[in-house]
Design a protein around this motif. Sequence first.
Motif: not given
Ligand SMILES: CC(C)(COP(=O)(O)OP(=O)(O)OC[C@H]1O[C@@H](n2cnc3c(N)ncnc32)[C@H](O)[C@@H]1OP(=O)(O)O)[C@@H](O)C(=O)NCCC(=O)NCCS
Length: 97
Positions: A17-21, A57-64, A66-68, A52-54, A24-32
């Motif tokens: 599980g994870y959370w980024i402020g 609709r949380n596409h960013a988290s699911i993408h993270v 997948e990349k891990a 992990a569960g998400a 600081f989002r969108g810089h690859g920190y969660a993936t790293e």
């Molecule tokens: C989800 C979360 C951890 C992502 O953190 P982050 O540091 O921005 O993630 P990263 O930058 O490492 O990667 C995000 C990826 O998702 C992609 N992405 C962002 N928004 C997206 C969207 N709406 N649809 C599809 N992909 C999306 C980004 O392009 C990036 O992929 P890429 O590197 O291939 O371009 C952060 O938004 C967060 O803390 N959210 C609130 C808490 C949360 O949801 N935690 C997870 C609970 S399951």
Amino acid sequence: MIELSHLSAVDRVAELGYWIGPPFRGHGYATEAARAMCEVGFRTLRLHRIEAGALARNHASIHVLEKAGLRHEGVLRERVRIGGRWLDRVWLARLAG
Ligand SMILES: CC(C)(COP(=O)(O)OP(=O)(O)OC[C@H]1O[C@@H](n2cnc3c(N)ncnc32)[C@H](O)[C@@H]1OP(=O)(O)O)[C@@H](O)C(=O)NCCC(=O)NCCS
């Protein structure tokens, strides 16, 4: 913040599980961090499985996830209730090796 929780020594499984402020989002920190935590889980803790569960609709988290290296296992239909609405949750996991 990133963590491995619900750790079972018997099954050698833990939940990621994870959370980024927001600033600081969108810089690859969660993936790293997710990749690094998988390395710790598999190499140091000798886990067999990290899951992990998400929200679906949380596409960013699911993408993270997948990349891990986690793979989709299924959808938990209407598993979460937010603001009076039932929302689907997706479940992913990565196995050792
Ligand atoms: C989800 C979360 C951890 C992502 O953190 P982050 O540091 O921005 O993630 P990263 O930058 O490492 O990667 C995000 C990826 O998702 C992609 N992405 C962002 N928004 C997206 C969207 N709406 N649809 C599809 N992909 C999306 C980004 O392009 C990036 O992929 P890429 O590197 O291939 O371009 C952060 O938004 C967060 O803390 N959210 C609130 C808490 C949360 O949801 N935690 C997870 C609970 S399951």
